[in-house]
Design an enzyme around this catalytic site. Structure first.
Site, mmCIF file in Angstrom:
data_model
loop_
_atom_site.group_PDB
_atom_site.id
_atom_site.type_symbol
_atom_site.label_atom_id
_atom_site.label_comp_id
_atom_site.label_asym_id
_atom_site.label_seq_id
_atom_site.Cartn_x
_atom_site.Cartn_y
_atom_site.Cartn_z
ATOM 1 N N HIS A 1 20.185 35.477 51.089
ATOM 2 C CA HIS A 1 21.281 34.513 51.239
ATOM 3 C C HIS A 1 20.867 33.181 50.604
ATOM 4 O O HIS A 1 19.822 32.612 50.944
ATOM 5 C CB HIS A 1 21.579 34.264 52.721
ATOM 6 C CG HIS A 1 22.204 35.425 53.434
ATOM 7 N ND1 HIS A 1 22.686 36.548 52.808
ATOM 8 C CD2 HIS A 1 22.447 35.612 54.761
ATOM 9 C CE1 HIS A 1 23.186 37.371 53.706
ATOM 10 N NE2 HIS A 1 23.049 36.841 54.899
ATOM 11 N N CYS B 1 21.564 35.743 60.290
ATOM 12 C CA CYS B 1 20.715 35.716 59.082
ATOM 13 C C CYS B 1 20.894 34.451 58.251
ATOM 14 O O CYS B 1 19.933 33.940 57.663
ATOM 15 C CB CYS B 1 20.977 36.960 58.239
ATOM 16 S SG CYS B 1 22.711 37.407 58.088
HETATM 17 P P1 NAP Z 1 25.051 48.583 60.687
HETATM 18 O O1 NAP Z 1 24.420 48.907 59.374
HETATM 19 O O2 NAP Z 1 26.519 48.748 60.838
HETATM 20 O O3 NAP Z 1 24.319 49.474 61.848
HETATM 21 C C1 NAP Z 1 24.790 49.523 63.175
HETATM 22 C C2 NAP Z 1 23.918 50.438 64.029
HETATM 23 O O4 NAP Z 1 24.510 50.473 65.354
HETATM 24 C C3 NAP Z 1 23.835 51.889 63.540
HETATM 25 O O5 NAP Z 1 22.535 52.404 63.776
HETATM 26 C C4 NAP Z 1 24.835 52.615 64.446
HETATM 27 O O6 NAP Z 1 24.484 53.985 64.697
HETATM 28 C C5 NAP Z 1 24.687 51.833 65.741
HETATM 29 N N1 NAP Z 1 25.897 51.996 66.556
HETATM 30 C C6 NAP Z 1 27.180 51.759 66.179
HETATM 31 N N2 NAP Z 1 28.026 52.089 67.209
HETATM 32 C C7 NAP Z 1 27.241 52.544 68.207
HETATM 33 C C8 NAP Z 1 27.506 53.043 69.526
HETATM 34 N N3 NAP Z 1 28.771 53.153 69.996
HETATM 35 N N4 NAP Z 1 26.462 53.416 70.297
HETATM 36 C C9 NAP Z 1 25.184 53.331 69.843
HETATM 37 N N5 NAP Z 1 24.859 52.883 68.604
HETATM 38 C C10 NAP Z 1 25.881 52.486 67.802
HETATM 39 O O7 NAP Z 1 24.744 47.072 61.107
HETATM 40 P P2 NAP Z 1 23.503 46.110 60.659
HETATM 41 O O8 NAP Z 1 23.856 45.282 59.507
HETATM 42 O O9 NAP Z 1 22.268 46.932 60.638
HETATM 43 O O10 NAP Z 1 23.460 45.107 61.890
HETATM 44 C C11 NAP Z 1 22.958 45.459 63.170
HETATM 45 C C12 NAP Z 1 23.061 44.270 64.101
HETATM 46 O O11 NAP Z 1 22.236 43.206 63.606
HETATM 47 C C13 NAP Z 1 24.481 43.710 64.205
HETATM 48 O O12 NAP Z 1 24.707 43.275 65.504
HETATM 49 C C14 NAP Z 1 24.463 42.566 63.194
HETATM 50 O O13 NAP Z 1 25.418 41.596 63.488
HETATM 51 C C15 NAP Z 1 23.044 42.043 63.349
HETATM 52 N N6 NAP Z 1 22.476 41.364 62.183
HETATM 53 C C16 NAP Z 1 22.580 41.885 60.931
HETATM 54 C C17 NAP Z 1 22.000 41.226 59.844
HETATM 55 C C18 NAP Z 1 22.071 41.741 58.427
HETATM 56 O O14 NAP Z 1 21.601 41.025 57.503
HETATM 57 N N7 NAP Z 1 22.594 42.950 58.175
HETATM 58 C C19 NAP Z 1 21.286 40.049 60.060
HETATM 59 C C20 NAP Z 1 21.177 39.531 61.346
HETATM 60 C C21 NAP Z 1 21.778 40.206 62.389
HETATM 61 P P3 NAP Z 1 25.272 55.244 64.025
HETATM 62 O O15 NAP Z 1 24.775 55.330 62.610
HETATM 63 O O16 NAP Z 1 24.832 56.401 64.853
HETATM 64 O O17 NAP Z 1 26.722 54.919 64.117
#
Ligand code: NAP
Length: 352
Positions: A245, A152
């Site tokens: 950001h 991001c």
């Molecule tokens: P998050 O809020 O922690 O969400 C993670 C998701 O992954 C949840 O739906 C969770 O499901 C699922 N998950 C976790 N463990 C799992 C497993 N063992 N099997 C299947 N599903 C699983 O993270 P986020 O911020 O949304 O980020 C998601 C991805 O995008 C990450 O890789 C992050 O680095 C990337 N990203 C994030 C941003 C940002 O601004 N936040 C920007 C760019 C990229 P449960 O609820 O069922 O555990």
């Protein structure tokens, strides 16, 4: 490039990691999308088997649509009957899960970091390097494909750098970020750590910011990616802002340029998503603000539905050539919205 295809029927899509911060943004942005229709939701076994409305802690500022709330969340380990998947999976599971779905013939459009440097996977910003999609021809995950979007904090900075790179060339970049809490996922940083505070460390972030721009601004030569020869130094901080950001960037250009010329190339910058009028494309990708107090996260992050990048405070830098401030919405332009724009570009080219 040829003309874009007309999308006459909605394309069914699924969302992996649908309960998280980015997964919810996908739901919000895809709910009334003109080309895509949400038919499958998946997350971990902890969420699976129940209606989405029951398991999600919905933190978006628009109501959760009933049609999506009623869908039963599937386990990402199960078979999913859909051929296009947006992935907002935790990086711990994204590698294996995304590859498994690609081997099954599905197109995976991912936010996770795991495949960004795979030698045949495009790391894509449609305004910056749409030609990198040609690498899909060389992918060998099986019948499917994987496309990624950048971190991001990289996205906003590279959007602002692209017109400068094209017009003047860039040698060196120094960047200090002030990154929003939503970038840490949900529930993310605890309130006792975040409030009244700045955390001067985000694990892995500086390495991503120092590497990803080189692939994005580099070349696909038909066989492999060549990275742009940039020197980049990044310092990343977490600040108590919800979304958006803010980044202080200094650049050393290859050719001399005046401040007026730089502002003009930002303001005139248009690329393929604008030419093809893709549904999520901002009309003007970069907005330059003359007011020295701008851009600010609360004021500009939602510009053009969170897809435009705001730039301001261009001035000489005593160490490099120029310095300026960049702002972009981290969970829209930097994550779900960016991935949806990637999918729109692919759909318009007949790749999904
Ligand atoms: P998050 O809020 O922690 O969400 C993670 C998701 O992954 C949840 O739906 C969770 O499901 C699922 N998950 C976790 N463990 C799992 C497993 N063992 N099997 C299947 N599903 C699983 O993270 P986020 O911020 O949304 O980020 C998601 C991805 O995008 C990450 O890789 C992050 O680095 C990337 N990203 C994030 C941003 C940002 O601004 N936040 C920007 C760019 C990229 P449960 O609820 O069922 O555990």
């Amino acid at each position: 490039m040829a003309k874009p295809l007309q999308i006459k029927e909605k394309i069914p899509v699924g969302i992996l990691g649908v309960t998280g911060s980015v997964g919810q943004k996908f739901v919000q942005l895809l709910s009334n999308h003109p080309w895509f229709e949400i038919v499958v939701l998946a997350a971990s076994h902890r969420s699976a088997g129940k209606p989405y409305g029951e398991v999600v802690n919905w933190i978006q500022n628009t109501p959760l649509p009933d049609s999506v709330a009623r869908l039963t969340v599937r386990d990402t380990d199960s078979e999913l009957q859909v051929s296009v998947l947006f992935s907002a999976l935790d990086a711990k599971v994204a590698q294996e899960t995304e590859q498994r779905f690609a081997r099954q013939g599905k197109v995976v459009i991912s936010n996770a970091r795991n495949h960004r440097f795979h030698p045949q996977v495009p790391l894509l910003i449609p305004e910056v390097n749409p030609d990198h999609l040609a690498a899909l021809e060389k992918q060998s995950f099986g019948g499917g494909k994987i496309v990624t979007n950048p971190n991001c904090s990289t996205t906003g900075m590279v959007m602002a750098l692209k017109p400068l790179m094209d017009a003047f060339g860039i040698e060196k970049i120094h960047v200090v970020t002030m990154q929003a809490l939503s970038g840490a996922g949900y529930p993310g940083v605890s309130s006792l750590d975040a409030l009244d505070n700045v955390i001067p460390y985000i694990s892995g972030e500086e390495e991503k910011m120092e590497r990803e721009p080189k692939k994005l601004l580099g070349q696909w030569d038909g066989q492999q990616f060549t990275e742009a020869p940039l020197v980049i130094s990044a310092s990343c901080n977490r600040v108590p802002v919800l979304e958006g950001h803010l980044e202080s960037v200094s650049v050393k250009l290859r050719q001399k340029a005046t401040a007026e010329e730089i502002i003009e190339v930002w303001r005139n910058f248009r690329a393929l998503p604008q030419e093809w009028n893709l549904p999520s494309a901002p009309k003007q990708p970069i907005h330059y603000f003359e007011d020295p107090k701008l851009p600010q996260p609360r004021l500009q992050r939602d510009l053009e539905k969170g897809m435009a990048v705001s730039v301001g405070r261009l001035r000489p830098c005593a160490i490099l050539d120029y310095k300026f401030t960049v702002l972009s919405h981290n969970t829209i332009r930097g994550a779900a919205g960016g991935a949806i724009l990637n999918a729109e570009l692919m759909a318009a080219q007949g790749l999904i």
